[in-house]
Design an enzyme around this catalytic site. Structure first.
Site, short mmCIF file in Angstrom:
data_model
loop_
_atom_site.label_atom_id
_atom_site.label_comp_id
_atom_site.label_asym_id
_atom_site.label_seq_id
_atom_site.Cartn_x
_atom_site.Cartn_y
_atom_site.Cartn_z
N GLY A 1 0.89 -1.14 0.04
CA GLY A 1 0.09 0.00 0.00
C GLY A 1 1.03 1.19 0.18
O GLY A 1 2.13 1.24 -0.18
N GLY B 1 -0.03 -5.53 0.92
CA GLY B 1 -1.30 -5.19 0.11
C GLY B 1 -1.22 -6.11 -1.10
O GLY B 1 -2.33 -6.48 -1.41
N ASP C 1 -1.42 -7.33 7.89
CA ASP C 1 -2.91 -7.24 7.79
C ASP C 1 -3.35 -7.68 6.58
O ASP C 1 -2.88 -8.79 6.02
CB ASP C 1 -3.16 -5.61 7.98
CG ASP C 1 -2.66 -4.87 6.84
OD1 ASP C 1 -1.56 -5.06 6.37
OD2 ASP C 1 -3.34 -3.57 6.57
#
Length: 357
Positions: free
Chosen positions: A73, A122, A153
């Site tokens: 990201g 990401g 994440d």
């Protein structure tokens, strides 16, 4: 965080359809296709449109340029938001990004991802939850968030939690890079196809040569990868990373005879103590969760905890990405200075705006 200011710029996601194949190409090659909010929203819009489009049977995700599918990201933008007190702007991005991660996992049509070249952070979020995940001899997969004082994440903890043995803890804490063999062994990918054959796979998906299902088509090009180095390293990884705490993991690594174990202990000593402790807790808690959506919800709480309360995130991005001095000043600086219940504290954080509204 978007490229909308330049109306003449090429779209950051290229969208095309041909022969029943819907193709999504991440198109920021100079940034190794790093995701911004505009890209995520374009993905949402297209998948919404294609879900009930009878002209689209299969979806393929790939990346423009020669370097990789997606490097992650926009961490520079994230650091600016955090340091300027605009953490909620980061929350907007995370909510949209995690929604696309879940959407890909649940998409009703076969979703294929080419994790060719660099596919990290990401990039794992948009490739790792696809129905058919293809890697090549150029693939480099990783969840490197602890390198910037952060935590995995985009559903990464869900994948890490279900890797064999203690590879989830190892990969999550160290941010180690997986090649194609490692990615397949660890459960981050399904098929190995040489890079030179990817165009042929695309063509077969478009022309629907027999056999007709996407999996059968991919299997025509699938080759057996070399043995996984991670599998060979399981003996010392499983022993050390089964310890209850990060300091105990380091202690076990120091006691091992393998040079790789000592090098791993050295690496952990350079990373954010906060990021390591929270990541260990997150991966282990993810093993108890019922599914990807719950893991994403847990991750969202953690990333907002970092964004709103922890200086290590902005400092890690500064040191690794902005100034590139590779000399982060972590707070606290050592594992010994961490509260014993830090992982539980972070996991208990509830953001003001929920992920799943």
């Amino acid at each position: 965080m978007t490229d909308l200011a330049d109306v003449n710029a090429e779209p950051t996601v290229l969208v095309s359809t041909s022969g029943g194949l819907g193709r999504l190409t991440l198109n920021r090659p100079r940034a190794i296709n790093a995701l911004d909010l505009g890209m995520v929203r374009l993905l949402h819009e297209t998948l919404d449109a294609w879900e009930h489009d009878t002209e689209v049977d299969v979806v393929l995700l790939d990346g423009a340029g020669e370097r990789g599918l997606c490097a992650g990201g926009d961490v520079r933008g994230l650091a600016e938001q955090v340091t300027s007190g605009r953490a909620e702007d980061a929350g907007v991005f995370f909510r949209d990004e995690y929604a696309i991660n879940a959407r890909i996992a649940q998409y009703p049509k076969p979703f294929i991802a080419f994790a060719d070249g660099i596919t990290m952070g990401g990039g794992i979020g948009v490739a790792g939850h696809a129905a058919i995940r293809i890697v090549t001899e150029r693939s480099q997969l990783a969840m490197p968030e602890t390198r910037i004082g952060f935590t995995p994440d985009v559903g990464g903890t869900w994948l890490l939690a279900h890797a064999p043995g203690r590879l989830g803890e190892y990969l999550g804490l160290t941010g180690a890079v997986m090649d194609a063999s490692d990615a397949i062994y660890a459960g981050f990918a399904d098929h190995y196809v040489p890079h030179a054959n990817l165009d042929a796979v695309r063509d077969a998906l478009e022309t629907r040569a027999d056999p007709s299902t996407p999996t059968e088509l991919v299997l025509l090009f699938d080759e057996t990868p070399a043995p996984s180095k991670l599998e060979v390293a399981r003996r010392w990884i499983d022993d050390a990373f089964a310890a209850d705490t990060v300091p105990e993991i380091v202690e076990r690594l120091r006691a091992r005879p393998e040079p790789e174990a000592s090098a791993t202990a050295d690496l952990l000593g350079e990373l954010s103590p906060t990021g390591l402790a929270v990541t260990l807790a997150a991966v282990r808690r993810a093993r108890e969760l019922p599914g990807l959506r719950e893991a994403l919800d847990q991750e969202y709480g953690l990333v907002m905890w970092f964004a709103t309360t922890q200086p290590d995130l902005a400092e890690g991005i500064r040191a690794q990405v902005i100034d590139k001095d590779r000399s982060p000043r972590w707070q606290p600086a050592t594992l010994a200075d961490l509260p014993a219940d830090l992982g539980e504290t972070a996991l208990a954080h509830r953001p003001d705006v929920p992920l799943w509204g």
